[in-house]
Design a protein around this motif. Structure first.
Motif, PDB file in Angstrom:
ATOM      1  N   THR A  59       0.839  -1.216   0.000  1.00 25.97           N
ATOM      2  CA  THR A  59       0.000   0.000   0.000  1.00 25.97           C
ATOM      3  C   THR A  59       0.863   1.251   0.000  1.00 25.97           C
ATOM      4  O   THR A  59       0.378   2.344  -0.243  1.00 25.97           O
ATOM      5  N   GLY A  61       3.537   2.668  -1.887  1.00 25.06           N
ATOM      6  CA  GLY A  61       3.583   3.521  -3.086  1.00 25.06           C
ATOM      7  C   GLY A  61       2.194   3.802  -3.619  1.00 25.06           C
ATOM      8  O   GLY A  61       1.940   4.846  -4.229  1.00 25.06           O
ATOM      9  N   LEU A  62       1.275   2.886  -3.399  1.00 28.81           N
ATOM     10  CA  LEU A  62      -0.091   3.043  -3.914  1.00 28.81           C
ATOM     11  C   LEU A  62      -0.771   4.269  -3.312  1.00 28.81           C
ATOM     12  O   LEU A  62      -1.465   5.012  -4.003  1.00 28.81           O
ATOM     13  N   LYS A  63      -0.565   4.478  -2.034  1.00 26.63           N
ATOM     14  CA  LYS A  63      -1.199   5.646  -1.399  1.00 26.63           C
ATOM     15  C   LYS A  63      -0.735   6.937  -2.068  1.00 26.63           C
ATOM     16  O   LYS A  63      -1.542   7.810  -2.375  1.00 26.63           O
ATOM     17  N   VAL A  65       0.422   7.409  -5.093  1.00 29.42           N
ATOM     18  CA  VAL A  65      -0.130   7.507  -6.450  1.00 29.42           C
ATOM     19  C   VAL A  65      -1.603   7.920  -6.388  1.00 29.42           C
ATOM     20  O   VAL A  65      -2.071   8.753  -7.157  1.00 29.42           O
ATOM     21  N   LEU A 269      -2.997  -5.296  -4.810  1.00 31.51           N
ATOM     22  CA  LEU A 269      -2.419  -3.961  -4.593  1.00 31.51           C
ATOM     23  C   LEU A 269      -1.337  -3.657  -5.626  1.00 31.51           C
ATOM     24  O   LEU A 269      -1.195  -2.519  -6.080  1.00 31.51           O
ATOM     25  N   THR A 270      -0.612  -4.681  -6.016  1.00 34.62           N
ATOM     26  CA  THR A 270       0.404  -4.507  -7.075  1.00 34.62           C
ATOM     27  C   THR A 270      -0.275  -4.060  -8.377  1.00 34.62           C
ATOM     28  O   THR A 270       0.179  -3.126  -9.051  1.00 34.62           O
ATOM     29  N   LYS A 273      -1.656  -0.446  -8.094  1.00 30.21           N
ATOM     30  CA  LYS A 273      -0.609   0.586  -8.167  1.00 30.21           C
ATOM     31  C   LYS A 273      -0.151   0.789  -9.619  1.00 30.21           C
ATOM     32  O   LYS A 273      -0.041   1.913 -10.102  1.00 30.21           O
ATOM     33  N   TYR A 276      -2.981   2.583 -11.697  1.00 27.48           N
ATOM     34  CA  TYR A 276      -3.132   4.013 -11.407  1.00 27.48           C
ATOM     35  C   TYR A 276      -1.901   4.802 -11.871  1.00 27.48           C
ATOM     36  O   TYR A 276      -2.015   5.941 -12.299  1.00 27.48           O
ATOM     37  N   LYS A 277      -0.748   4.168 -11.791  1.00 24.95           N
ATOM     38  CA  LYS A 277       0.491   4.879 -12.132  1.00 24.95           C
ATOM     39  C   LYS A 277       0.644   5.003 -13.649  1.00 24.95           C
ATOM     40  O   LYS A 277       0.926   6.087 -14.153  1.00 24.95           O
TER      41      LYS A 277
END
Ligand SMILES: Cc1ncc(COP(=O)(O)O)c(C=O)c1O
Length: 382
Positions: A59, A61-63, A65, A269-270, A273, A276-277
């Motif tokens: 989570t 890097g996801l947050k 992004v 989650l991978t 991320k 979204y990225k």
């Protein structure tokens, strides 16, 4: 990206493709028949190739992004502690209702409505208050604000399930509508549980506005759920984002889920991320394809399916079909039996919608052509 490519999905135990016999074309449950963006596949391959699937901090890097995304798309400032991840939006809004309400409280939403809006509150011992939307002669839907406020007062409603973009009508509510809605909710101290899973699938001339982004007052009483699942066709991975800006509500949400509902998996989650990225280009192309599908369907349904009126979706890859003028008691059963096309039964979106169906147009155009040909023939031969 070749959105015209037909990919066999029966081999993957797809819910959509496996549940009906082989000779049925399934245009029902809301996932798409397109391969996910290459960036998502690459990220998943790399993660799998690593070979170790212990607990991780995916989570992290996801947050970042996601926070940037909310700022860029909606000028909405959200912060790290206001975000959490849940395995699915349905799970998220059911947790939210349990955090906000006590058994016996009343929950309101607009109909026609996504079926779990009926079942979720009921399983938590809540009363369901339906507020039918207004429908004009062109099958356009709008909010009946007077009725909404009247029902809230009459039933002492505690929470409202907001669905925007709306499933099944495909409405993307405009700012004026949202502000009027928010005014009523704040006036009567109604909490909002906001399902915005279709937020990224919006067509020309419309935009998505998260209701909590309207003002501090609104975000203070709202729990929002967004997801990359419909957007990038990764619904089966179950990665969804909860945004709760009021600290007390965030704590109540955490308490309710604690020990019962964990995080989405590392792979979910991978994928989220990566999507979204780096998925923007794929999404742009997908939206062009979907919008062309929508326009083709609107034209062809009107010209060829006598007695069927389609609502023009401003968002989502779902089309709501009013079949009342065909006189069919159950258009869902009729098209399944006679055209071998599986749509969603309107009855599941509210008792009064048995003569409606919902069609999923997130599929190669060739499938829509096959479906329309079969539906047209079935109606003519009846
Ligand atoms: C409005 C709406 N909410 C939620 C979902 C499903 O969410 P999830 O699979 O993340 O629980 C759907 C899927 O069709 C939907 O249309």
């Amino acid at each position: 990206m070749d959105f015209d490519r037909i990919i066999d999905r029966r081999s993957t135990e797809s819910l959509r493709w496996q549940i009906y016999p082989q000779d049925v074309l399934p245009l029902w449950v809301a996932d798409m028949d397109f391969e996910s963006p290459a960036c998502v596949l690459k990220a998943l391959h790399e993660r799998v190739d690593h070979g170790i699937f212990g607990y991780d901090l995916a989570t992290f890097g996801l947050k970042e992004v996601f926070i940037e995304r909310m700022q860029n798309l909606y000028a909405w400032q959200v912060t790290d502690p206001q975000l959490s991840f849940v395995p699915g939006v349905v799970t998220g809004f059911n947790l939210a209702l349990r955090a906000l309400c006590q058994p016996g409280d009343s929950v309101i939403f607009f109909t026609p409505a996504y079926p779990p809006f009926f079942s979720g509150p009921k399983s938590a011992g809540l009363n369901v208050i339906e507020c039918p939307m207004l429908e004009d002669s062109e099958s356009n839907y709008s909010i009946d604000f007077d009725l909404f406020e009247h029902l809230i007062v009459e039933h002492h409603v505690k929470a409202y399930i907001h669905c925007d973009p709306q499933n099944p009508t495909g409405r993307a509510f405009c700012r004026a509508e949202l502000e009027k809605l928010a005014g009523i909710l704040l006036r009567h101290r109604v909490f909002t549980c906001s399902d915005e899973i279709h937020c990224d699938i919006v067509y020309d001339g419309c935009q998505h506005i998260p209701i909590a982004s309207l003002s501090r007052e609104v975000s203070d009483t709202t729990l929002s759920f967004l997801a990359p699942s419909k957007t990038f066709n990764i619904a089966g991975l179950y990665a969804s984002v909860a945004i709760i800006q009021n600290e007390t509500l965030a704590k109540r949400f955490t308490d309710v889920r604690s020990g019962l509902v964990g995080s989405p998996s590392s792979l979910a989650l991978t994928a989220a991320k990566a999507a979204y990225k780096d998925g923007a280009e794929w999404l742009d192309e997908c939206l062009i394809y979907l919008q062309a599908n929508r326009n083709w369907l609107l034209e062809n349904i009107q010209a060829r399916l006598s007695g069927v009126k389609a609502t023009r979706p401003e968002a989502t890859f779902l089309m709501w079909l009013d079949c009342r003028q065909t006189g069919l008691e159950s258009p869902y059963k009729f098209f399944l039996d006679k055209a071998k096309v599986a749509l969603n039964d309107g009855l599941t979106f509210g008792e009064q919608y048995s003569q409606f169906t919902r069609l999923n147009f997130g599929t190669p155009r060739a499938n829509l052509e096959t479906a329309l040909n079969a539906m047209e023939r079935a109606l003519k031969e009846r």
